[in-house]
Design a protein around this motif. Structure first.
Motif, PDB file in Angstrom:
ATOM      1  N   GLU A 190     -16.326   4.400   7.511  1.00 26.83           N
ATOM      2  CA  GLU A 190     -16.214   5.681   6.794  1.00 26.83           C
ATOM      3  C   GLU A 190     -17.618   6.226   6.598  1.00 26.83           C
ATOM      4  O   GLU A 190     -18.506   5.511   6.144  1.00 26.83           O
ATOM      5  CB  GLU A 190     -15.517   5.467   5.448  1.00 26.83           C
ATOM      6  N   TYR A 228       0.876  -1.181   0.000  1.00 27.04           N
ATOM      7  CA  TYR A 228       0.000   0.000   0.000  1.00 27.04           C
ATOM      8  C   TYR A 228       0.908   1.224   0.000  1.00 27.04           C
ATOM      9  O   TYR A 228       1.940   1.224   0.673  1.00 27.04           O
ATOM     10  CB  TYR A 228      -0.858  -0.027   1.277  1.00 27.04           C
ATOM     11  N   ILE A 263     -16.946  14.298  16.762  1.00 25.01           N
ATOM     12  CA  ILE A 263     -16.589  12.903  16.438  1.00 25.01           C
ATOM     13  C   ILE A 263     -16.101  12.187  17.701  1.00 25.01           C
ATOM     14  O   ILE A 263     -16.525  11.064  18.006  1.00 25.01           O
ATOM     15  CB  ILE A 263     -15.516  12.868  15.319  1.00 25.01           C
ATOM     16  N   ARG A 318     -16.472   7.395  -0.432  1.00 24.71           N
ATOM     17  CA  ARG A 318     -15.172   7.071   0.149  1.00 24.71           C
ATOM     18  C   ARG A 318     -15.197   5.686   0.813  1.00 24.71           C
ATOM     19  O   ARG A 318     -14.185   4.989   0.864  1.00 24.71           O
ATOM     20  CB  ARG A 318     -14.737   8.151   1.145  1.00 24.71           C
ATOM     21  N   ARG A 360     -15.719  19.973  14.648  1.00 26.03           N
ATOM     22  CA  ARG A 360     -16.115  18.655  14.121  1.00 26.03           C
ATOM     23  C   ARG A 360     -15.338  17.541  14.835  1.00 26.03           C
ATOM     24  O   ARG A 360     -15.888  16.485  15.157  1.00 26.03           O
ATOM     25  CB  ARG A 360     -15.855  18.610  12.618  1.00 26.03           C
ATOM     26  N   GLY A 392      -8.101   3.983   3.694  1.00 27.43           N
ATOM     27  CA  GLY A 392      -7.763   2.690   4.279  1.00 27.43           C
ATOM     28  C   GLY A 392      -6.310   2.514   4.683  1.00 27.43           C
ATOM     29  O   GLY A 392      -5.899   1.400   5.015  1.00 27.43           O
ATOM     30  N   GLY A 393      -5.539   3.589   4.675  1.00 25.33           N
ATOM     31  CA  GLY A 393      -4.123   3.474   5.060  1.00 25.33           C
ATOM     32  C   GLY A 393      -3.961   2.926   6.472  1.00 25.33           C
ATOM     33  O   GLY A 393      -3.262   1.932   6.697  1.00 25.33           O
ATOM     34  N   LYS A 394      -4.640   3.560   7.436  1.00 25.68           N
ATOM     35  CA  LYS A 394      -4.493   3.119   8.838  1.00 25.68           C
ATOM     36  C   LYS A 394      -5.141   1.745   9.018  1.00 25.68           C
ATOM     37  O   LYS A 394      -4.642   0.915   9.769  1.00 25.68           O
ATOM     38  CB  LYS A 394      -5.123   4.114   9.808  1.00 25.68           C
ATOM     39  N   CYS A 413     -12.595   6.828  11.176  1.00 22.33           N
ATOM     40  CA  CYS A 413     -12.527   7.702   9.978  1.00 22.33           C
ATOM     41  C   CYS A 413     -11.531   7.035   9.037  1.00 22.33           C
ATOM     42  O   CYS A 413     -10.387   7.454   8.944  1.00 22.33           O
ATOM     43  CB  CYS A 413     -12.064   9.096  10.362  1.00 22.33           C
ATOM     44  N   ALA A 414     -11.945   6.003   8.352  1.00 20.47           N
ATOM     45  CA  ALA A 414     -10.964   5.042   7.823  1.00 20.47           C
ATOM     46  C   ALA A 414     -10.598   5.186   6.356  1.00 20.47           C
ATOM     47  O   ALA A 414      -9.564   4.677   5.937  1.00 20.47           O
ATOM     48  CB  ALA A 414     -11.452   3.621   8.087  1.00 20.47           C
ATOM     49  N   ALA A 415     -11.449   5.834   5.528  1.00 17.69           N
ATOM     50  CA  ALA A 415     -11.135   5.879   4.084  1.00 17.69           C
ATOM     51  C   ALA A 415      -9.944   6.797   3.815  1.00 17.69           C
ATOM     52  O   ALA A 415      -9.801   7.803   4.505  1.00 17.69           O
ATOM     53  CB  ALA A 415     -12.347   6.378   3.306  1.00 17.69           C
ATOM     54  N   ASP A 461      -8.543   9.071  13.078  1.00 14.51           N
ATOM     55  CA  ASP A 461      -7.643   9.825  12.211  1.00 14.51           C
ATOM     56  C   ASP A 461      -8.547  10.899  11.608  1.00 14.51           C
ATOM     57  O   ASP A 461      -9.121  10.726  10.536  1.00 14.51           O
ATOM     58  CB  ASP A 461      -7.083   8.866  11.145  1.00 14.51           C
ATOM     59  N   ALA A 462      -8.655  11.999  12.329  1.00 15.08           N
ATOM     60  CA  ALA A 462      -9.781  12.912  12.114  1.00 15.08           C
ATOM     61  C   ALA A 462      -9.680  13.725  10.833  1.00 15.08           C
ATOM     62  O   ALA A 462      -8.573  14.076  10.409  1.00 15.08           O
ATOM     63  CB  ALA A 462      -9.859  13.858  13.310  1.00 15.08           C
ATOM     64  N   PRO A 463     -10.854  14.055  10.249  1.00 20.66           N
ATOM     65  CA  PRO A 463     -10.829  15.026   9.155  1.00 20.66           C
ATOM     66  C   PRO A 463     -10.289  16.338   9.724  1.00 20.66           C
ATOM     67  O   PRO A 463     -10.653  16.721  10.839  1.00 20.66           O
ATOM     68  CB  PRO A 463     -12.301  15.154   8.737  1.00 20.66           C
TER      69      PRO A 463
HETATM   70  N1  SAM Z   1      -7.554   7.088   8.150  1.00 18.10           N
HETATM   71  C1  SAM Z   1      -7.529   7.318   6.717  1.00 18.10           C
HETATM   72  C2  SAM Z   1      -6.308   6.648   6.143  1.00 18.10           C
HETATM   73  O1  SAM Z   1      -5.326   6.433   6.866  1.00 18.10           O
HETATM   74  O2  SAM Z   1      -6.327   6.288   4.950  1.00 18.10           O
HETATM   75  C3  SAM Z   1      -7.602   8.786   6.370  1.00 18.10           C
HETATM   76  C4  SAM Z   1      -8.772   9.467   7.019  1.00 18.10           C
HETATM   77  S1  SAM Z   1      -9.012  11.135   6.577  1.00 18.10           S
HETATM   78  C5  SAM Z   1      -7.764  11.968   7.439  1.00 18.10           C
HETATM   79  C6  SAM Z   1     -10.458  11.538   7.468  1.00 18.10           C
HETATM   80  C7  SAM Z   1     -11.708  10.808   7.053  1.00 18.10           C
HETATM   81  O3  SAM Z   1     -12.795  11.272   7.877  1.00 18.10           O
HETATM   82  C8  SAM Z   1     -12.128  11.051   5.613  1.00 18.10           C
HETATM   83  O4  SAM Z   1     -12.275   9.830   4.941  1.00 18.10           O
HETATM   84  C9  SAM Z   1     -13.460  11.756   5.726  1.00 18.10           C
HETATM   85  O5  SAM Z   1     -14.368  11.378   4.725  1.00 18.10           O
HETATM   86  C10 SAM Z   1     -13.963  11.337   7.090  1.00 18.10           C
HETATM   87  N2  SAM Z   1     -14.926  12.290   7.675  1.00 18.10           N
HETATM   88  C11 SAM Z   1     -15.292  13.499   7.191  1.00 18.10           C
HETATM   89  N3  SAM Z   1     -16.229  14.054   7.999  1.00 18.10           N
HETATM   90  C12 SAM Z   1     -16.459  13.183   8.987  1.00 18.10           C
HETATM   91  C13 SAM Z   1     -17.326  13.181  10.107  1.00 18.10           C
HETATM   92  N4  SAM Z   1     -18.121  14.197  10.367  1.00 18.10           N
HETATM   93  N5  SAM Z   1     -17.297  12.098  10.896  1.00 18.10           N
HETATM   94  C14 SAM Z   1     -16.476  11.067  10.655  1.00 18.10           C
HETATM   95  N6  SAM Z   1     -15.625  11.027   9.618  1.00 18.10           N
HETATM   96  C15 SAM Z   1     -15.615  12.062   8.797  1.00 18.10           C
END
Ligand code: SAM
Length: 481
Positions: free
Chosen positions: A152, A99, A230, A157, A226, A132-134, A128-130, A196-198
């Protein structure tokens, strides 16, 4: 010339580890760092046990065209690449063999290992997984009898998260598509929650310079609010004694140390210190009010992008009271169905087969209750490995089975050369000569990339339509995207 926002630079003055000149200079340098993380689940299927510390396996050196590579010191499976290859044209990435992940993010491994007994069965939520790295990293670290829920909230996503999760191949994973509030229905359920917060995204400015123009102080404030929502939704789902791992790719104190203070004001949690080596260049910070530990990654000090991570242990929480439902969307597969599927699976794995409508899926037996509980409370996109559908006395195998780590090693396979594999991944016609008729695994360098069905006069390509490679290989050899 890169123009970093003045307000951001001013707000970072006084933050531990921030040196304005070096920070600006590293953003202006144009330097790019590329790194990948190998999939030990697939590696052990193909080549026996993964041996840490031996450098990048030859197959990747060839595939990624590397004269040499360097291991990322805080990661068991991560490597820096000397340049950024055209990953999309490497069949191994479609096989889930590795990956592409930013190096700082791989520090999640240290956060998990140093706070949690990972040899125990754990219930882990990546909220907050998309993309999918973590989550793929967590899949590689937890034991096979642990559960990973990868969630997610954004539907489109969640589809990408599902694809990456399928490619990684583990059976103990459930991909959900829910608002964080949905997890309030699972009080005291998880041993570990990763958030892994937005965020406002300043940590990625070196890599994605177009994001600089989108940065604003107002957005930092919105992100801070936000992040609180969360965290407040997720905390009840963490067990007493469970660990919360919070991270952002923002440099802003509001989204990092101030969130740690807010968390400790609002919940009964303890901040957890982590050990780092001085040579890694990671800066330990303490929040203003509660002196919570945080770990900052500045690209002028670390070989990686901007990142923040902090760990907390929850002190209080009641018991977990959610009961698995009496009637579920899932039914156990019949004996006959199980008998048809058995030859397709590795022997000796403790898997339960479930049926949802026509589809069969395999999930670890010992996680049966957890599966039913999650399915009953949260919207599930995919649970475990989709094995396929039964037609008469045969299995119509699913793509997820081909890419999984539970598939039998005795299934007939054909090996394609790189150009043929790319043709296959484009879902184009592929011609191979094989005496075998029927379902056949398609492999590249011993890694499964999908199914084909060999008929008397043609071969059907079963690569999923939505995942196929659309991009064309450029004529010139200088492709570097
Ligand atoms: N952890 C992921 C990785 O390692 O690939 C990256 C995550 S990215 C930093 C933050 C994710 O939080 C995004 O996929 C986004 O769609 C999602 N997100 C956005 N708003 C959100 C909300 N209100 N609650 C939860 N997740 C949210």
């Amino acid at each position: 010339m890169v123009q970093l926002p003045q307000q951001l630079l001013d707000s970072l003055t006084g933050v531990a580890g921030f040196s304005r000149e070096a920070f600006v200079q590293v953003h202006e340098s144009g330097e790019q760092v590329t790194s990948v993380r190998m999939n030990p689940g697939k590696w052990s299927m193909v080549n026996g046990e993964w041996s840490i510390g031996n450098g990048l396996p030859t197959i990747f050196q060839q595939s990624l065209n590397l004269p040499s590579s360097t291991k990322i010191p805080w990661s068991s499976y991560g490597y820096y690449l000397p340049e950024r290859p055209a990953f999309i044209f490497d069949p191994l990435i479609h096989a889930g063999a590795y990956y592409v992940q930013e190096a700082s993010s791989m520090f999640l491994e240290q956060a998990l290992m140093q706070t949690t007994a990972i040899d125990q069965p754990l219930r882990v939520l990546d909220l907050c997984a998309a993309p999918g790295g973590k989550s793929t990293l967590l899949q590689s670290l937890i034991s096979p009898d642990s559960l990973l829920v990868s969630n997610e909230v954004i539907k489109s996503r969640a589809a990408i998260l599902e694809e990456n999760s399928v490619k990684w191949g583990g059976a103990n994973v459930i991909v959900t598509n829910a608002d964080p509030a949905a997890f309030e229905r699972l009080p005291n359920f998880f041993d570990v929650i990763v958030i892994d917060a937005p965020c406002s995204g300043s940590g990625l400015f070196r890599r994605e310079q177009e994001a600089i123009g989108e940065w604003s102080e107002q957005n930092v404030t919105l992100c801070y609010q936000r992040q609180q929502r969360i965290l407040a939704a997720a905390l009840p789902a963490l067990k007493a004694g469970g660990v919360l791992i919070y991270s952002t790719c923002s440099y802003s104190k509001e989204e990092d140390e101030d969130i740690a203070d807010w968390l400790m004001d609002t919940f009964t949690v303890d901040s957890l210190p982590l050990q780092t080596e001085t040579s890694w260049g990671i800066v330990e910070t303490r929040s203003d009010k509660h002196q919570a530990y945080g770990y900052r990654f500045f690209p002028d000090k670390v070989k990686g992008e901007g990142f923040f991570i902090g760990c907390f242990r929850k002190q209080e929480g009641g018991g977990h009271s959610t009961r698995p439902p009496k009637k579920s969307l899932l039914q156990k597969a019949s004996r006959n169905e199980s008998a048809i599927v058995q030859p397709w699976l590795q022997a000796g794995l403790q898997l339960q087969l479930w049926k949802q409508k026509e589809e069969l899926l395999a999930f670890p037996q010992q996680l049966e209750k957890d599966l039913l509980t999650i399915v009953d409370n949260v919207y599930v996109r995919r649970a475990g490995i989709t094995v396929g559908k039964i037609a008469g006395n045969d299995l119509l195998p699913d793509h997820a089975l081909a890419l999984s780590t539970i598939i039998s090693a005795s299934i007939v396979a054909v090996t394609l050369k790189k150009e043929e594999a790319i043709q296959y991944l484009r879902r184009e016609e592929v011609s191979v000569s094989t005496p075998h008729k029927g379902w056949t695994l398609v492999q590249y360098e011993h890694y499964n990339i999908g199914w084909m069905k060999v008929l008397a006069n043609r071969i059907n390509n079963y690569y999923p339509q939505g995942w196929r490679i659309l991009k064309r290989i450029p004529d010139h050899s200088s492709e570097n995207s």
